[in-house]
Design an enzyme around this catalytic site. Structure first.
Site, PDB file in Angstrom:
ATOM      1  N   ASP A 227       0.851  -1.206   0.000  1.00 21.05           N
ATOM      2  CA  ASP A 227       0.000   0.000   0.000  1.00 21.05           C
ATOM      3  C   ASP A 227       0.883   1.253   0.000  1.00 21.05           C
ATOM      4  OD1 ASP A 227      -2.682   1.091   2.284  1.00 21.05           O
ATOM      5  OD2 ASP A 227      -2.226   1.622   0.208  1.00 21.05           O
TER       6      ASP A 227
ATOM      7  N   TYR B  18      -1.196  -8.718   7.442  1.00 23.80           N
ATOM      8  CA  TYR B  18      -2.410  -9.448   7.833  1.00 23.80           C
ATOM      9  C   TYR B  18      -2.155 -10.936   8.042  1.00 23.80           C
ATOM     10  CZ  TYR B  18      -5.246  -5.244   7.018  1.00 23.80           C
ATOM     11  OH  TYR B  18      -5.801  -3.971   7.080  1.00 23.80           O
TER      12      TYR B  18
END
Ligand code: APR
Length: 179
Positions: free
Chosen positions: A34, A121
């Site tokens: 990101d 994650y």
């Protein structure tokens, strides 16, 4: 024609029409891929993300690519791995499917994906390869408009796992090619 590739590299450098971003529900810039996508795209990406109102886990939103080689970015929010009993597999598959749905709506014929959810994650890479390769293969079998999907892996481990993932016997041999 082979339509699935696996390569090792930096997705911000890939010359595909759309790249997927492993975002968060706010769609505000994070770290990992990101952060790299936002860094390469420039401030315009953050401005456009800021008015999208966020994104649910398993869903996706599309923006321009700005300073990236890619024309589009499909931002998707993967699940946080919590052992596999909370729908994580279905949600990560949905990330790829929703990104491809949006890409086809924007007449995209080549898409690149990082390994969604496998960093911060903590979704195990070996767990996600079978799920995501199967999902992408299924999408390609029913969407001839998407000519090519590239899994862009950032590590040797991920590359090896995805290479193994695309050699599963149940995959149509017409679909896969080694990058
Ligand atoms: N190109 C390709 N892959 C990359 C790159 C890159 N430039 N940088 C990182 N990766 C890989 C990581 O090695 C990992 O395999 O992308 C995969 C996803 O890792 P993360 O970026 O940490 O994404 P994710 O696990 O989905 O966590 C998303 O982290 O950055 C924040 O805002 C983001 O909150 C969100 C969370």
């Amino acid at each position: 024609m082979n339509r699935i590739d696996v390569v090792k590299g930096d997705i911000t450098q890939r010359h595909v029409r759309a790249v997927a971003n492993a975002a968060n529900i706010s769609l505000l810039r994070g770290d990992g891929v990101d952060g790299a996508i936002h860094c390469s795209a420039g401030p315009g990406l953050m401005c456009e993300c800021g008015i999208l109102g966020g994104c649910a886990i398993g869903d996706a939103r599309v923006t321009g690519g700005y300073g990236l080689p890619a024309r589009w970015v499909t931002h998707t929010v993967g699940p946080v791995w919590s052992g596999g009993a909370n729908g994580e597999r279905e949600l990560v598959a949905s990330c790829y499917r929703r990104c491809l749905d949006l890409a086809v709506l924007h007449s995209v014929r080549s898409s690149g994906f990082p390994a969604i959810s496998t960093g911060a994650y903590e979704f195990p890479v070996y767990e996600t390869t079978y799920i995501t390769v199967t999902e992408v293969a299924s999408f390609l079998e029913s969407n001839s408009n998407m000519a090519r999907v590239v899994f862009v892996c950032f590590s040797d481990e991920a590359t090896d796992d995805y290479e193994a993932g695309i050699t599963q016997p149940e995959l149509d041999g017409e679909l896969v090619r080694h990058g």
